[in-house]
Scaffold this active site. Structure first.
Site, PDB file in Angstrom:
ATOM      1  N   TYR A 135       0.859  -1.181   0.000  1.00 29.66           N
ATOM      2  CA  TYR A 135       0.000   0.000   0.000  1.00 29.66           C
ATOM      3  C   TYR A 135       0.895   1.232   0.000  1.00 29.66           C
ATOM      4  O   TYR A 135       1.639   1.476   0.945  1.00 29.66           O
ATOM      5  CB  TYR A 135      -0.919  -0.033   1.222  1.00 29.66           C
ATOM      6  CG  TYR A 135      -1.811   1.169   1.451  1.00 29.66           C
ATOM      7  CD1 TYR A 135      -2.024   2.138   0.485  1.00 29.66           C
ATOM      8  CD2 TYR A 135      -2.467   1.325   2.674  1.00 29.66           C
ATOM      9  CE1 TYR A 135      -2.841   3.231   0.721  1.00 29.66           C
ATOM     10  CE2 TYR A 135      -3.290   2.408   2.927  1.00 29.66           C
ATOM     11  CZ  TYR A 135      -3.470   3.359   1.954  1.00 29.66           C
ATOM     12  OH  TYR A 135      -4.283   4.444   2.193  1.00 29.66           O
ATOM     13  N   LYS A 163      -2.049  -1.563  -3.497  1.00 31.19           N
ATOM     14  CA  LYS A 163      -3.012  -0.466  -3.533  1.00 31.19           C
ATOM     15  C   LYS A 163      -2.218   0.810  -3.761  1.00 31.19           C
ATOM     16  O   LYS A 163      -1.339   1.160  -2.961  1.00 31.19           O
ATOM     17  CB  LYS A 163      -3.787  -0.369  -2.221  1.00 31.19           C
ATOM     18  CG  LYS A 163      -4.719   0.852  -2.164  1.00 31.19           C
ATOM     19  CD  LYS A 163      -5.307   1.064  -0.784  1.00 31.19           C
ATOM     20  CE  LYS A 163      -6.150   2.331  -0.741  1.00 31.19           C
ATOM     21  NZ  LYS A 163      -6.643   2.646   0.624  1.00 31.19           N
TER      22      LYS A 163
END
Length: 298
Positions: A135, A163
């Protein structure tokens, strides 16, 4: 190995004035998002104020999410701490409780080198049997995951995706271009870039706006998968004002204010973040009316 896909709301963590978890409100948000057709739920993200919760609060939030979701959709949990050891501790807890995947934000406050960041993620991945999603959120952490590092980490068996909240189409495109799309899924973290992610070959989004308008956000994904690009673009444009409305207050208060206007009281945001102004609440109300979700629950 499990792969992330579709629309996954980054759930708010409902909290009362004393910072205690409002358990029933979390259950209501979970039910609302699942009814809206989401493909998973993500607890303890940045929208979920992971940075301000203690270990017991995190434990309880994961427990409730797993219990109440009850297998209806996969549960993703954030294991995003500053140090590698604390990330591993939270990752092991989430695995014990029964989540399906982990998301790990880059460290914040400190600025690890590329090699240090690589070792950080490799150690976390080695500590768990769960799939791990990288992320990157440069605006919040000032730590970037460069595409060449993502490419290297994608070869770790249980690192299954990233992400990307950088807001850079170039960077997100490089993640997609340089990795194997069958083994490593790139997920958008900017809700204004869901369609762009899909068109480039990505696999969906972890979307804060899906707390508030889950059916609309999932319609972007579902329309694209059905081959209806025009409809997907229409829904993406319709969603844009809600994501832009994040600027009406300090992050992440707008999602809780919006949920209250929808009819789900998600409590307050951890201090020093306070409520939005009455003027901005009126602007947010108009956005929600345009989406058809204002006072959905009365």
């Amino acid at each position: 190995m499990f792969r992330p896909f579709g629309i996954i709301p980054a759930l708010v963590t409902p909290l009362d004035e004393n910072g205690r978890l409002i358990e029933d409100a979390l259950r209501k948000v979970i039910d609302y998002t699942i009814a809206g057709g989401v493909h998973g739920v993500f607890v303890l993200g940045s929208t979920g104020e992971i940075y301000g919760l203690d270990f017991e609060q995190k434990k309880r939030a994961i427990e409730i999410t797993v219990e109440h979701t009850a297998g209806r959709v996969p549960v993703y949990a954030g294991a995003s701490e500053i140090t590698t050891g604390d990330c591993i501790r939270l990752a092991k807890l989430a695995e014990e409780i029964g989540v399906q995947a982990l998301s790990v934000l880059t460290p914040y406050f400190i600025s690890p080198s590329k090699d240090e960041l690589k070792e950080h993620y490799q150690q976390i991945a080695a500590s768990t049997k769960l799939p791990v999603i990288l992320y990157g959120n440069n605006d919040r952490t000032n730590v970037n995951i460069p595409p060449d590092l993502a490419e290297e980490l994608s070869r770790v068996d249980n690192i299954v995706g990233i992400k990307d909240s950088s807001g850079s189409m170039t960077q997100m495109g490089e993640y997609i271009r340089r990795t194997n799309p069958d083994e490593f899924h790139v997920i958008a973290g900017r809700d204004t870039m869901i369609l762009a992610n899909l068109a480039y070959g990505g696999h969906g989004a972890i979307a804060a706006t899906a707390n508030v308008a889950p059916a609309l956000v999932t319609a972007i994904y579902n329309s694209f998968q059905a081959g209806n690009l025009e409809k997907a673009r229409e829904y993406q444009f319709k969603l844009a004002p809600l994501r832009i409305a994040f600027g009406l207050g300090s992050f992440p208060v707008v999602m809780k204010e919006a949920l209250r206007l929808v009819g789900i009281d998600a409590g307050v945001t951890l201090s020093p973040v306070g409520p939005i102004s009455e003027e901005n609440r009126a602007k947010l109300t108009e956005v929600l009316k345009g989406l058809g979700v204002y006072q959905l629950f009365k």
